[in-house]
Design a protein around this motif. Structure first.
Motif, PDB file in Angstrom:
ATOM      1  N   VAL A  32     -16.259  78.691 -23.147  1.00 35.42           N
ATOM      2  CA  VAL A  32     -14.825  78.707 -22.817  1.00 35.42           C
ATOM      3  C   VAL A  32     -14.537  77.754 -21.651  1.00 35.42           C
ATOM      4  N   ALA A  33     -15.383  77.850 -20.616  1.00 32.68           N
ATOM      5  CA  ALA A  33     -15.086  77.140 -19.354  1.00 32.68           C
ATOM      6  C   ALA A  33     -15.248  75.634 -19.461  1.00 32.68           C
ATOM      7  N   ASP A  34     -16.218  75.192 -20.243  1.00 29.13           N
ATOM      8  CA  ASP A  34     -16.483  73.753 -20.309  1.00 29.13           C
ATOM      9  C   ASP A  34     -15.251  72.983 -20.799  1.00 29.13           C
ATOM     10  N   PRO A  35     -14.673  73.303 -21.950  1.00 23.67           N
ATOM     11  CA  PRO A  35     -13.457  72.577 -22.358  1.00 23.67           C
ATOM     12  C   PRO A  35     -12.256  72.887 -21.462  1.00 23.67           C
ATOM     13  N   ALA A  36     -12.152  74.160 -21.041  1.00 28.13           N
ATOM     14  CA  ALA A  36     -10.977  74.543 -20.256  1.00 28.13           C
ATOM     15  C   ALA A  36     -10.909  73.773 -18.936  1.00 28.13           C
ATOM     16  N   SER A  37     -12.048  73.485 -18.342  1.00 28.31           N
ATOM     17  CA  SER A  37     -12.055  72.721 -17.095  1.00 28.31           C
ATOM     18  C   SER A  37     -11.450  71.343 -17.287  1.00 28.31           C
ATOM     19  N   TYR A  38     -11.586  70.835 -18.482  1.00 23.47           N
ATOM     20  CA  TYR A  38     -11.065  69.494 -18.779  1.00 23.47           C
ATOM     21  C   TYR A  38      -9.724  69.561 -19.500  1.00 23.47           C
ATOM     22  N   GLY A  39      -9.082  70.719 -19.430  1.00 23.54           N
ATOM     23  CA  GLY A  39      -7.719  70.845 -19.936  1.00 23.54           C
ATOM     24  C   GLY A  39      -7.611  71.112 -21.416  1.00 23.54           C
TER      25      GLY A  39
END
Lengths: 491, 397
Positions: free
Chosen positions: A212-219
């Motif tokens: 979840v966090a990997d893509p979410a960090s990049y918007g």
């Protein structure tokens, strides 16, 4: 629930079409078929209660005999989902009759379809363009672009893989492709698709949290995809599946709450300029994969937007495309160099400007003095990507490093700031999914007034103390992080 | 693989072969190895006390001017390992690396003593970057070192650097593992060679002091994982483990090759011998060990070992690397006469012992002249720190 910027998607494999698609794959069992049948049951939507997930992505048409049966079988689920405020997106793929599939999707009440390429103009339903990253038409009408070739984030199992001779391991991240996507289509909402790797044991909660966090960090948003075992156990309300699911949703909720950075811009003293087409995509993506391993934050500028882009605050620009820029952009890039910057260009740069000047033999670039700055022309047509990236950093000098990260060999960070730089956020992602022996330590050349760490791993935000350094700058010591934390900065 | 004394080692062991063909026979070489002066200084901080303490120590050794006046000096500092991996929040210079203020102080005193040229050298881990850049990346001020004396320069010796060719330094007597080494020109183009090390333990060799510091002189363009097969690579790639620790790849063919491929391929056997023969091929004229602040447990942060940043508050210097390391080991609470199996040489041979056998110097403190603060007053037991960490961990568990 209409398709919009708040849509939180989840892949929902269920029904006869998914069985037909999977039954010839290795490892498919009767148990898996049973789970696919079970997930047609509207009662399974109960697992979404209280979660951020509001959009289900289902198989709709693949050009198989099971297509129409699938569409019929999904009807109760569609109706129940609609009552619960959940919308369904139908995937059209393979040899499916696109027009017919769109028509049935529209009449069945799906909120959108997802398909390769652009939908017909008269589709009458939102169509999500779903392609491998380098093949997406960035300027199309689709409000959402779904990158179908994302990778499961983490440290590859092959221990021999290294990010370069820095002893920092290679990490699998979607950051590079999503940063390019954001540069090429800043007005679009980005989804990214990847599945848990097939393995004997279930993925850990931390692995899903990182997904979840990997893509979410990049918007971007991950189209949540659960492994077979987890889906079966969720249906049966078993532990630790329920706990894993809670943590996955906790991470999604965290990003929904901490979304102030959606208008921030990536910070960096180096910018990559490219059209990221064809082989230029690969070159740019590899550089953007490697720069975080060298702890060099960078900006990404689409070549088509470079003429109007601001180069303020940049120390260097790497024009990566094999095709030379047009005259106007070339003039702008050279003006940047003459003003004191470094312009890195590939070997095919025609008639390099400036007087050749001495450079260390090991460097991959020849240097040309240009006004107050330099033009650096790559000596090789296919340079080693790591050596090239290391040279970019070496030639800029560490003297002006805006930020450094210590004690975090398995981590990447992504630094964004508000337009005036008064606020900022540093996303910190741990690809080992377990805390290191020491907490991360940041050095910042120009520290903000306040810094606090927020993370779904913490009960409440932690105020961080700046530790001024004798030689200038200041350091921030963070507690250990298993998967994700964000340092929120304010002046 | 044989893991006992080789015939070559026997022969190098001062003729003991015919009488006592066993490991203790090596001790006889000590008789022929030179004795030396070693001095110990108490220095708790890197503040104003540093320069006068070092100046006094150098005077006790006979004066720096006698050693360096009008000469080109190469100072091998220690900047080992992955620079982004600290021990907690402590900066590298307070744990694993030679402190820049010690480097600056030594450079300054060399300048005052009339050194003609001072070249600070190191092969930072697998990087082309200049030493200035490596220092800047750690928030040091390299200009402070460059301006501490006249004609000061840096050279990254992990690759060819400013030289036109590598310099071949042969091991007197033929060597134990390699007959000689190809090094950056800086190690040959100097009149005086200084090993400026840190007071540390080492995961593989037990200790890393002024002798082990010389190991870092070997360029990874030749001895690294990604070294060229036939010729040195242009850029350093990877560490030296495959070539030196495990013999799983040879150096570039252009360099002297291993004497005997049937020699044991474990690091505990190989590294002490390679280190000793490097110190024999490239003799250390002045050994200086920064023990003001350091780290226990290993040479870099392993994460999994009981390690701590510590403040022994001591500086050690001597005119011989074996003798200086022997004093340093005693300061650390270890016995320099210990052999493999006894702390700190859990799994490695004692490099001092091998150095003694090669005739470099003597590890028996009583055979050397130990000056300055009595060693007994500055003992800082590294084992005691480790025991304390382990006890605390056990209590917590």
């Amino acid at each position: 629930m209409a398709l919009n910027a708040e849509s939180n998607p989840m892949r929902w494999p269920a029904g006869p079409l998914d069985i037909a698609l999977q039954e010839k794959t290795k490892g498919f069992t009767a148990d898996k078929a049973a789970v696919l049948r079970n997930w047609l049951d509207p009662a399974t939507l109960g697992i979404l209660q209280g979660t951020p997930v509001n959009t289900l992505v289902v198989s709709w048409a693949s050009g198989l005999a099971a297509d129409s049966e699938q569409q019929q079988a999904l009807t109760p689920l569609i109706e129940k989902a609609r009552e619960s405020g959940v919308g369904l997106v139908g995937v059209i793929e393979g040899e499916a009759n696109t027009s017919a599939a769109i028509a049935t999707a529209r009449s069945a009440g799906l909120i959108a379809v997802a398909m390769e390429g652009e939908a017909p103009a008269d589709a009458g339903i939102p169509a999500i363009q779903r392609n491998a990253d380098a093949r997406i038409r960035w300027g199309g009408k689709s409000p959402v672009l779904s990158l179908s070739n994302g990778i499961w984030p983490g440290i590859p199992q092959d221990v021999n893989q290294a990010g370069g001779p820095t002893n920092l391991p290679w990490v699998d991240s979607n950051g590079a492709s999503l940063r390019i996507a954001r540069a090429l289509a800043p007005e679009k909402d980005m989804w990214i698709e990847f599945n848990p790797p097939q393995q004997a044991t279930a993925q850990t909660a931390e692995a899903y949290m990182l997904a979840v966090a990997d893509p979410a960090s990049y918007g971007a948003r991950w189209v949540v995809s659960l492994d077979d075992g987890l889906r079966a156990d969720l249906t049966a309300k078993k532990q630790p599946a329920m706990d894993t699911w809670k943590k996955v949703n906790g991470m999604m909720a965290f990003f929904k709450e901490h979304n102030q950075s959606k208008n921030y811009e990536p910070m960096g003293r180096l910018a990559l300029v490219s059209n990221f087409a064809g082989e230029d995509w690969d070159r740019g993506e590899e550089t953007l994969n490697l720069l975080p391993r060298l702890r060099e934050p960078a900006r990404v500028i689409a070549r088509s937007r470079a003429a109007s882009a601001s180069f303020e605050g940049l120390e260097a620009i790497y024009y990566t495309d094999q095709e030379p820029p047009d005259a106007a952009l070339r003039a702008k890039l050279l003006a940047f160099a003459r003003g004191g910057g470094i312009l890195f260009v590939p070997s095919k740069w025609p008639n390099p400007e400036g007087a050749p000047t001495a450079a260390e033999a090991y460097l991959l670039f020849t240097l040309h003095a240009l006004g107050k700055g330099r033009l650096a022309v790559c000596k090789e047509e296919q340079p080693d990507p790591y050596d090239l990236t290391a040279d970019l950093q070496t030639m800029m000098s560490h003297k002006y490093d805006p930020i450094r990260l210590y004690n975090s060999s398995s981590m990447n960070f992504f630094y964004e700031t508000s337009a005036q730089g008064k606020q900022g956020v540093i996303h910190l992602l741990n690809y080992s999914r377990r805390p290191a022996s020491d907490g991360p330590l940041f050095y910042m050349k120009e520290p903000h007034r306040t810094a606090r760490l927020v993370s779904p791993e913490l009960a409440s935000p932690t105020e961080l103390q700046w530790n001024p350094q004798e030689a200038g700058g200041s350091e921030l010591s963070l507690p250990k992080i298993s998967v994700y934390g964000a340092v929120e900065l304010a002046s | 693989m044989k893991d006992e004394l080789t015939r070559r080692e026997m022969l190098l062991g001062a003729g003991a072969l015919l009488t006592v063909p066993s490991w203790p026979a090596w001790g006889s070489a000590a008789v022929t190895a030179p004795t030396a002066k070693v001095t110990v200084g108490r220095c708790m901080t890197y503040g104003p006390e540093l320069v006068p303490t070092l100046a006094k120590m150098f005077d006790q050794l006979g004066g720096l001017d006698r050693m360096v006046k009008g000469k080109t000096v190469a100072i091998k500092i220690n900047m080992i390992g992955v620079r982004s991996q600290r021990l907690g929040t402590a900066p590298m210079e307070e744990t694993f690396w030679t402190h820049p203020k010690v480097i600056g102080a030594v450079v300054h005193l060399m300048g005052v003593a009339g050194a003609r040229r001072i070249r600070v050298v190191e092969g930072p881990w697998s990087s082309c970057e200049t030493l200035e850049e490596v220092m800047l990346s750690m928030n040091w001020k390299p200009q402070d070192i460059l301006s501490a004396a006249k004609n000061v320069e840096f050279e990254n010796t992990d690759h060819l650097g400013r030289g036109k060719t590598y310099s071949r330094l042969m091991v007197p007597g033929g060597g134990l593992i390699f007959p000689g080494y190809d090094l950056n020109h800086s190690y040959a183009d100097c009149d005086v060679f200084v090993s400026l090390a840190k007071l540390k333990e080492h995961a593989a060799t037990g200790i890393t002091l002024s002798m082990k510091n010389v190991y870092g002189s070997t360029p990874t363009t030749i001895y690294g994982q990604g070294a060229g097969v036939d010729e040195p690579s242009l850029r350093p790639h990877g560490g030296r483990g495959n070539t030196f620790h495990s013999a799983t790849r040879p150096p570039s063919k252009s360099a002297p090759q291993q004497i005997d491929m049937t020699l044991p391929n474990n690091a505990g056997y190989r590294l002490p011998r390679i280190i000793a023969e490097l110190c024999s091929a490239r003799p250390v004229h002045l050994a200086i060990i920064d023990g003001v602040k350091s780290a226990t447990g290993a040479e870099t942060n392993y994460g999994s070992r009981p390690q701590a940043a510590v403040n022994p508050g001591v500086l050690i210097a001597g005119t011989n690397c074996v003798a200086t390391d022997a004093v340093a080991m005693t300061v650390m609470g270890f016995d320099p006469m210990a052999d493999k199996g006894a702390a700190p040489f859990a799994s490695a041979d004692n490099m001092l012992h091998i150095g003694e056998t090669l005739g470099i110097g003597q590890r028996d403190l009583s055979r050397n002249e130990v000056l300055g603060v009595p060693v007994s007053q500055v003992v800082f037991s590294y084992s005691a720190v480790r025991d304390k960490i382990l006890a605390a961990a056990a209590k917590k568990a």
